[in-house]
Design a protein around this motif. Structure first.
Motif, short mmCIF file in Angstrom:
data_model
loop_
_atom_site.label_atom_id
_atom_site.label_comp_id
_atom_site.label_asym_id
_atom_site.label_seq_id
_atom_site.Cartn_x
_atom_site.Cartn_y
_atom_site.Cartn_z
N LEU A 100 0.73 -1.27 -0.02
CA LEU A 100 -0.06 -0.11 -0.02
C LEU A 100 0.92 1.22 -0.10
O LEU A 100 0.13 2.34 -0.39
CB LEU A 100 -1.03 -0.06 1.30
CG LEU A 100 -2.10 -1.02 1.22
CD1 LEU A 100 -2.76 -1.16 2.39
CD2 LEU A 100 -3.06 -0.89 0.06
N TYR A 136 -3.48 -6.90 0.55
CA TYR A 136 -3.00 -5.51 0.69
C TYR A 136 -1.88 -5.43 2.02
O TYR A 136 -2.53 -5.60 2.94
CB TYR A 136 -4.06 -4.83 0.77
CG TYR A 136 -4.62 -4.51 -0.52
CD1 TYR A 136 -4.48 -3.87 -1.57
CD2 TYR A 136 -5.98 -5.62 -0.72
CE1 TYR A 136 -5.03 -4.21 -2.65
CE2 TYR A 136 -6.55 -5.71 -1.80
CZ TYR A 136 -6.14 -5.04 -3.18
OH TYR A 136 -6.86 -5.13 -4.26
N ARG A 138 1.67 -3.87 4.30
CA ARG A 138 2.79 -2.90 4.71
C ARG A 138 3.84 -3.57 5.14
O ARG A 138 3.62 -4.54 5.83
CB ARG A 138 1.98 -1.66 5.49
CG ARG A 138 0.99 -0.76 5.03
CD ARG A 138 1.08 0.63 5.85
NE ARG A 138 0.30 1.43 4.77
CZ ARG A 138 -0.95 1.71 4.88
NH1 ARG A 138 -1.70 0.82 5.88
NH2 ARG A 138 -1.69 2.42 4.22
#
Length: 144
Positions: A100, A136, A138
């Motif tokens: 992301l 998704y 990080r």
């Protein structure tokens, strides 16, 4: 998997066998997609095509991508809050992790996940026909 030139030729032959005229622009985009190991968007594909065919228009790239997608040669991915990205449709099955923060798309394949998905579907009385998995993510800050 075959080399990019051979993949492009196989895709070209498949389109031709479907009755699709192979223009210089379509041939160029087939070659670019065949040698891509990322998930470029139309603007990036246009940039790459322009290096080899100056003057090719972005609208030609969009029209060609639409034709290639309609004939099952490429796949369009619309990741969360992102523009459409493309990859070859003949690639081995894989799933995606989307960073992301950077926008990087990482391909992965897990037999364990595939097995679990099949078991879940079977337990509910279904057979998986197709699926997509997008994670998704990080990066984890390991210093904190």
């Amino acid at each position: 998997m075959s080399d990019p030139h051979q993949r492009a030729q196989e895709l070209t032959d498949a389109l031709r066998d479907s009755g699709i005229r192979i223009t210089r622009q379509r041939r160029l985009l087939l070659h670019i997609v065949s040698r891509s190991d990322d998930h470029p968007d139309a603007v990036e594909l246009h940039r790459r095509a322009s290096e080899e065919m100056p003057g090719i228009s972005l609208s030609t790239v969009y029209r060609t991508l639409t034709a290639l997608e309609e004939h099952g040669v490429i796949q369009r991915h619309q990741f969360q809050n992102d523009i459409a990205r493309f990859e070859r449709a003949d690639a081995d099955h894989h799933d995606h992790m989307i960073d992301l923060d950077s926008g990087e798309v990482v391909e992965f394949h897990s037999e364990q996940i595939e097995r679990l998905q099949s078991e879940l579907a079977a337990d509910a009385g279904y057979e998986i026909v197709a699926h997509r998995m997008e994670l998704y993510v990080r990066k984890i800050d390991k210093d904190n």
